[in-house]
Design a protein around this motif. Structure first.
Motif, PDB file in Angstrom:
ATOM      1  N   TRP A   1       6.009 -26.378   4.915  1.00 44.60           N
ATOM      2  CA  TRP A   1       7.144 -26.031   5.771  1.00 44.60           C
ATOM      3  C   TRP A   1       8.029 -25.006   5.082  1.00 44.60           C
ATOM      4  CZ3 TRP A   1       4.868 -30.814   5.704  1.00 44.60           C
ATOM      5  CH2 TRP A   1       4.357 -31.259   6.924  1.00 44.60           C
ATOM      6  N   LEU A   2       8.184 -25.130   3.765  1.00 50.50           N
ATOM      7  CA  LEU A   2       8.968 -24.142   3.021  1.00 50.50           C
ATOM      8  C   LEU A   2       8.355 -22.759   3.187  1.00 50.50           C
ATOM      9  CD1 LEU A   2       9.681 -25.963  -0.388  1.00 50.50           C
ATOM     10  CD2 LEU A   2      11.310 -25.408   1.428  1.00 50.50           C
ATOM     11  N   GLU A   3       7.037 -22.679   2.979  1.00 48.95           N
ATOM     12  CA  GLU A   3       6.403 -21.365   3.048  1.00 48.95           C
ATOM     13  C   GLU A   3       6.447 -20.811   4.469  1.00 48.95           C
ATOM     14  OE1 GLU A   3       2.605 -20.427   0.831  1.00 48.95           O
ATOM     15  OE2 GLU A   3       2.086 -19.628   2.797  1.00 48.95           O
ATOM     16  N   ALA A   4       6.223 -21.690   5.451  1.00 49.07           N
ATOM     17  CA  ALA A   4       6.247 -21.227   6.842  1.00 49.07           C
ATOM     18  C   ALA A   4       7.638 -20.708   7.206  1.00 49.07           C
ATOM     19  CB  ALA A   4       5.845 -22.360   7.780  1.00 49.07           C
ATOM     20  N   TRP A   5       8.661 -21.357   6.651  1.00 45.73           N
ATOM     21  CA  TRP A   5      10.027 -20.910   6.915  1.00 45.73           C
ATOM     22  C   TRP A   5      10.267 -19.535   6.291  1.00 45.73           C
ATOM     23  CZ3 TRP A   5      14.212 -20.826   3.142  1.00 45.73           C
ATOM     24  CH2 TRP A   5      15.439 -20.489   3.709  1.00 45.73           C
ATOM     25  N   VAL A   6       9.793 -19.350   5.075  1.00 49.17           N
ATOM     26  CA  VAL A   6      10.000 -18.068   4.395  1.00 49.17           C
ATOM     27  C   VAL A   6       9.240 -16.958   5.115  1.00 49.17           C
ATOM     28  CG1 VAL A   6       9.575 -16.773   2.287  1.00 49.17           C
ATOM     29  CG2 VAL A   6      10.459 -19.095   2.156  1.00 49.17           C
ATOM     30  N   THR A   7       7.972 -17.215   5.455  1.00 50.56           N
ATOM     31  CA  THR A   7       7.168 -16.147   6.050  1.00 50.56           C
ATOM     32  C   THR A   7       7.447 -15.987   7.538  1.00 50.56           C
ATOM     33  OG1 THR A   7       5.400 -17.707   6.526  1.00 50.56           O
ATOM     34  CG2 THR A   7       5.263 -16.505   4.444  1.00 50.56           C
TER      35      THR A   7
ATOM     36  N   GLY B   1      10.480 -37.346  -8.394  1.00 48.53           N
ATOM     37  CA  GLY B   1      10.898 -37.255  -6.991  1.00 48.53           C
ATOM     38  C   GLY B   1      10.985 -35.812  -6.537  1.00 48.53           C
ATOM     39  N   VAL B   2      11.625 -34.976  -7.344  1.00 47.29           N
ATOM     40  CA  VAL B   2      11.779 -33.566  -6.979  1.00 47.29           C
ATOM     41  C   VAL B   2      10.417 -32.871  -6.987  1.00 47.29           C
ATOM     42  CG1 VAL B   2      12.738 -31.358  -7.733  1.00 47.29           C
ATOM     43  CG2 VAL B   2      14.167 -33.412  -7.759  1.00 47.29           C
ATOM     44  N   MET B   3       9.619 -33.124  -8.035  1.00 45.33           N
ATOM     45  CA  MET B   3       8.324 -32.434  -8.139  1.00 45.33           C
ATOM     46  C   MET B   3       7.421 -32.760  -6.959  1.00 45.33           C
ATOM     47  SD  MET B   3       7.422 -32.756 -12.198  1.00 45.33           S
ATOM     48  CE  MET B   3       5.860 -31.864 -12.115  1.00 45.33           C
ATOM     49  N   PHE B   4       7.376 -34.043  -6.588  1.00 52.22           N
ATOM     50  CA  PHE B   4       6.440 -34.422  -5.527  1.00 52.22           C
ATOM     51  C   PHE B   4       6.996 -34.119  -4.132  1.00 52.22           C
ATOM     52  CE2 PHE B   4       4.251 -36.189  -9.039  1.00 52.22           C
ATOM     53  CZ  PHE B   4       2.927 -36.142  -8.665  1.00 52.22           C
ATOM     54  N   THR B   5       8.325 -34.131  -3.990  1.00 47.27           N
ATOM     55  CA  THR B   5       8.881 -33.721  -2.700  1.00 47.27           C
ATOM     56  C   THR B   5       8.581 -32.249  -2.448  1.00 47.27           C
ATOM     57  OG1 THR B   5      10.632 -35.324  -3.019  1.00 47.27           O
ATOM     58  CG2 THR B   5      10.983 -33.684  -1.304  1.00 47.27           C
ATOM     59  N   PHE B   6       8.640 -31.456  -3.532  1.00 48.12           N
ATOM     60  CA  PHE B   6       8.317 -30.036  -3.393  1.00 48.12           C
ATOM     61  C   PHE B   6       6.899 -29.869  -2.853  1.00 48.12           C
ATOM     62  CE2 PHE B   6       6.381 -26.209  -5.221  1.00 48.12           C
ATOM     63  CZ  PHE B   6       7.221 -25.245  -4.688  1.00 48.12           C
ATOM     64  N   ILE B   7       5.958 -30.637  -3.407  1.00 46.50           N
ATOM     65  CA  ILE B   7       4.570 -30.551  -2.937  1.00 46.50           C
ATOM     66  C   ILE B   7       4.489 -30.921  -1.460  1.00 46.50           C
ATOM     67  CG2 ILE B   7       2.326 -31.662  -3.070  1.00 46.50           C
ATOM     68  CD1 ILE B   7       2.484 -31.762  -5.928  1.00 46.50           C
ATOM     69  N   ALA B   8       5.129 -32.061  -1.120  1.00 41.78           N
ATOM     70  CA  ALA B   8       5.033 -32.545   0.259  1.00 41.78           C
ATOM     71  C   ALA B   8       5.601 -31.525   1.228  1.00 41.78           C
ATOM     72  CB  ALA B   8       5.775 -33.878   0.381  1.00 41.78           C
ATOM     73  N   ALA B   9       6.697 -30.869   0.822  1.00 41.13           N
ATOM     74  CA  ALA B   9       7.421 -29.994   1.746  1.00 41.13           C
ATOM     75  C   ALA B   9       6.904 -28.562   1.723  1.00 41.13           C
ATOM     76  CB  ALA B   9       8.911 -30.006   1.401  1.00 41.13           C
ATOM     77  N   TYR B  10       5.993 -28.221   0.802  1.00 43.59           N
ATOM     78  CA  TYR B  10       5.653 -26.817   0.611  1.00 43.59           C
ATOM     79  C   TYR B  10       5.165 -26.106   1.876  1.00 43.59           C
ATOM     80  CZ  TYR B  10       4.263 -22.416  -1.183  1.00 43.59           C
ATOM     81  OH  TYR B  10       4.181 -21.061  -1.356  1.00 43.59           O
TER      82      TYR B  10
END
Lengths: 358, 544
Positions: B359-365, B348-357
């Motif tokens: 947005w995560l990166e856009a938030w960081v940058t 669950g954690v591994m695949f949620t990370f993929i799905a959300a990546y």
């Protein structure tokens, strides 16, 4: 095409700067198209054309071969093929001819594209996906007008009851799933062994021979798989017993002979008969049957996830992901028949854990 | 449309039957508008763009062969006595599902070939989805405006794995039944509702007689229908967004450079479909896969040592295998951490990370621009490192799923392999991150070196005074542009603690974390060569 056209906007100022300060890293624009051999040499083009056609012809022949194989090759014929070993002749012929027929169409098309179709790159413009401010405003206005016309904002009674109705209606769909299966009740707590009550005796049947077992049938160092008497693939009136697999999934046991002085636990000793112990064969991790016995150590290993149980120590877990000992079944011998019998049911649920297990 | 293209078709429009037919359809469907827009649509070329194509084509192969299989497969657990032509199983009690799979394999001509093509295509499908996804990940193709399409692709991957599992569970052989038994244990481990879910899913106790027909409906109708829908949207979006392209001379964020759909990509992509299908068909004829007849019918008391799932379920299997045996009993309730964590929480954690990546990166940058030029993985070292770490973690689990095979083949202790995997699960991702990031930085340095000092020609020259030098050839303008056109963002910084009026500034929640992550992403970098450096070196001093 002009290089100016392909210049990215960011790089344009550099291109207009006075000579000598030109950015050496500026985008030089799309390079000139270099013709291929087939673009300039009609002979090469002809050769490519023949190669493409040859591939298409091979494909046609392979399809004919496919149909011929289907009709002529006996479906039970086995051939011994170098490297692949013994292999069904029809399956081999169908797979290979179909493979060639399809592959050659593909190879022909790709070869055609690479040698004879244009390889001159085209430039097309991209446009930002974002709507223009006019479109944005118009879109929002249209929506506002629609919302205003519906009156959904001004009539909260309609809005709230509609939300309520929409929220409730999927419940019917959920309720309809109820009859997918029975409620668990305490089905996971009991097995076929317990059918005659807590002290009821059930004859232990050898799963391989279908016959009752006597103590001297259980040889040291080997595993005997067994089941309760009365649990069969067919019911008494010779109908298939549809509960057979589900019951076996809980009731199947293993019998092992140990030296009585090797047994570490007092309870285990009491539930055994002359060193013969009976354990559930179903792993307490996720329910695989346990099949690998190491007679030196009395360890039993589950082939699915390698949980290891010590049969001389109450079936305790010595390695792997299983959290609970293997449940032991209390056995004894019927004085009159000499057959091994189980006394009552397992004292705890067999198989994987579940929320209500406790 | 193709305004820059020179050799346009000219002359009068032919007045023949083909044109008339096209006119007929145009007056009813308006096809010329679509043709004008799409027939000569440009697609950029790169070998890695074919990975998604492999996925698409293997999906089509699965649909075609799958429909054929439904004509003969009987999704029923009604017990029958086998009387087909496979001698070792004659007279044995088994389900109709298993018996009909045996019939497909032995008594229906071409049945085994189609079954094996179906299975091979499924294995290739999931593999190509993974590789395609990593291509998108490492090149940053998931960035705006393509985040939604990343999500659709992600859902396709998850559904592909689900449908693969339901598919190989259908024949009701010993191996597939073992897989279902494990799935049952996993469902039972779900707190609160697990026992009920299991009884509803199986229609009672495991295995019951309902599971195969239910899985069949899920496998041939429910999941494929959703997948076809998602796939359609996925491809429409690829068309609508226009394909990304790698940076290079003449390639910008505002254009798309490549070859036209008609004829080049029609031939190449259409041809490639036949190539994939041809190779899969040959595999179906030559290489045995899932020989269900050698396993025998399912029986909950039987198993073969070395049972292995299809490759894409292997990581779940490994996760279950290396988990320590934790279980809690509280107030009469059991929580099986030993099953719950490895089979649901970790994936669950591994695949949620993929799905959300995205947005995560856009938030960081904090980057809100559209991106159509791809990143070279070396130019975004932290992202590349994260991808490598994810793959390392997945591989550790996957290898853990074969710990028994490794133990028996290499005569190793299964206990030490399991312990090694437990440690590697935490260590390998960190190592992979560090190594991948370092390699990316090193490659950037090499690029910089090439830009400033040119290409090593391998030609050794002796100078008049006896010195030997290697001749470096300066790069051409196209190469120079390619190696220097990437962006190097500056990390985000916190605004001053007080604003211009001397009032303490209030930070948005998470802003500090964002700034820290942004530093982690962009602080350490290999500075791009500047024009001044380049001129300094190329003028006067010559090559050295």
């Amino acid at each position: 095409m002009s290089s100016n056209h392909d210049m990215s906007e960011e790089k344009l100022p550099a291109a207009h700067a006075p000579a000598g300060t030109l950015d050496p890293f500026a985008d030089p624009g799309l390079p000139e198209h270099e013709p291929r051999r087939t673009d300039i040499d009609e002979k090469a083009a002809k050769r490519a054309e023949r190669q493409v056609s040859l591939l298409f012809v091979i494909s046609m022949l392979a399809t004919v071969g496919f149909i011929a194989s289907y009709v002529t090759i006996d479906k039970y014929r086995i051939v011994d093929l170098f490297f692949f070993g013994k292999i069904g002749a029809l399956n081999l012929a169908l797979g290979v001819t179909l493979g060639i027929a399809l592959f050659c169409i593909g190879a022909g098309a790709v070869h055609w594209a690479r040698t004879l179709m244009t390889d001159e790159e085209i430039v097309q413009e991209r446009h930002e996906l974002k709507s223009s401010p006019e479109d944005r405003e118009a879109g929002i206005r249209e929506f506002q007008q629609g919302a205003a016309d519906s009156g959904i904002g001004r009539r909260p009674l309609i809005r709230r009851t509609m939300i309520g109705a929409m929220a409730l209606v999927p419940l019917s769909g959920v309720v309809l799933l109820r009859d997918l299966g029975p409620l668990p009740g305490n089905k996971l707590r009991h097995t076929f062994w317990g059918r005659k009550g807590p002290e009821g005796r059930t004859v232990i049947i050898n799963e391989n021979t279908g016959k009752p077992l006597k103590p001297d049938h259980i040889i040291k160092g080997s595993l005997t798989m067994a089941k309760p008497e009365g649990l069969n693939q067919e019911t008494e009136d010779h109908q298939p017993n549809e509960h057979y697999l589900a019951e076996m999934g809980k009731a199947v046991i293993l019998l092992v002979r140990l030296e009585p002085d090797e047994i570490k636990s007092k309870k285990q000793l009491e539930w055994s008969y002359q060193g013969i112990v009976a354990y559930s064969k179903i792993c307490t991790h996720v329910g695989c049957p346990i099949g690998l016995y190491e007679q030196q150590t009395h360890h039993l290993l589950c082939p699915c996830h390698q949980s290891t149980f010590d049969l001389a120590d109450d079936g305790a877990v010595v390695f792997g992901p299983a959290a609970r000992s293997l449940p032991q079944l209390k056995i004894t011998v019927n004085e009159s028949t000499g057959f091994l019998e189980a006394v009552g049911d397992f004292a705890e649920p067999v198989g994987p854990s579940f929320w209500e297990r406790g | 449309m193709s305004n820059a293209h020179s050799n346009k078709a000219t002359g009068p429009i032919p007045d023949n039957a083909a044109t008339k037919t096209a006119d007929y359809f145009d007056e009813r469907l308006g096809i010329y508008g679509a043709a004008k827009k799409n027939l000569r649509k440009v697609f950029p070329d790169h070998w890695s763009f074919m990975l998604g194509e492999v996925a698409l084509y293997s999906f089509i192969i699965i649909l075609l062969t799958g429909v054929w299989l439904t004509l003969f497969f009987k999704p029923s657990m009604t017990e029958v006595v086998y009387d087909g032509s496979y001698v070792p199983l004659q007279g044995i009690h088994m389900s109709e599902a298993y018996a009909s799979t045996l019939d497909i394999s032995f008594d229906i001509r071409g049945g085994l070939a189609i079954r094996q093509i179906h299975h091979w295509a499924a294995l290739i499908f999931v593999s190509s989805l993974f590789v395609h996804m990593f291509r998108i990940f490492f090149t940053g193709a998931f960035r705006k405006p393509r985040e939604m399409n990343w999500l659709f692709g992600f859902l396709l991957l998850v559904l592909a794995m689900v449908n693969g599992f339901t598919g190989y569970s259908l024949p009701d052989d010993l191996l597939s039944g073992t897989g279902l038994r494990i799935a049952e244990g996993v469902v039972l481990a779900i707190p609160l509702v697990g026992t009920y879910l299991q009884f509803f899913l199986f229609g009672g106790e495991f295995p019951g007689t309902d599971i195969v027909p239910r899985l069949f409906t899920i496998h041939v109708l429910l999941v494929p229908a959703i997948m076809v829908g998602l796939l359609t949207v996925h491809l429409i979006l690829v068309f609508y967004h226009k394909h990304t392209q790698f940076p290079g001379a003449g390639r910008t964020e505002k254009n798309v450079v490549g070859l036209p759909l008609l004829p080049v990509y029609t031939a190449k992509a259409g041809g490639f479909f036949f190539i994939v299908f041809g190779i899969t068909a040959a595999l179906g004829g030559l290489v045995q896969i899932n020989p269900i007849w050698s396993y025998g019918p399912y029986h909950p008391g039987q198993i073969t040592a070395g049972s292995q799932p299809d490759w894409y379920i292997g990581f779940l299997e490994g996760s279950l295998r290396i988990m320590p045996n934790w279980e809690t009993n509280l107030w009469g309730h059991t929580i099986s951490w030993n099953v719950l964590i490895p089979s649901l929480v970790v994936p669950g954690v591994m695949f949620t990370f993929i799905a959300a990546y995205p947005w995560l990166e856009a938030w960081v940058t904090g980057d809100k621009r559209e991106h159509h030029l791809l990143d070279r993985p070396r130019n975004v070292p932290v992202r590349t490192g994260l991808g490598a770490a994810w793959i390392a973690m997945y591989l550790v689990l996957w290898i853990g799923g074969g710990n028994d095979i490794i133990a028996t083949h290499f005569h190793l202790s299964i206990n030490s392999i399991t312990w090694t995997m437990r440690v590697l699960f935490f260590v390998a991702p960190v190592l992979a991150f560090v190594v991948a990031r370092r390699i990316a930085m090193a490659l950037q340095r090499r690029d910089k070196d090439k830009v400033l000092h040119g290409r090593e020609t391998g030609i050794i020259k002796k100078l008049p005074h006896g010195e030997f030098i290697e001749v470096h050839e300066p790069l051409d303008a196209e190469r120079l542009h390619f190696l220097t056109s990437h962006e190097q963002p500056t990390p985000a910084a916190l605004p001053p603690a007080v604003d211009e009026n001397g009032v303490a500034r209030k930070l948005k929640p998470g802003e500090k974390l964002r700034v820290r992550l942004s530093r982690w992403y962009f602080d350490e970098k290999v500075e791009k060569p500047t024009a001044e450096e380049y001129k300094e070196i190329t003028s006067g001093h010559g090559h050295h």
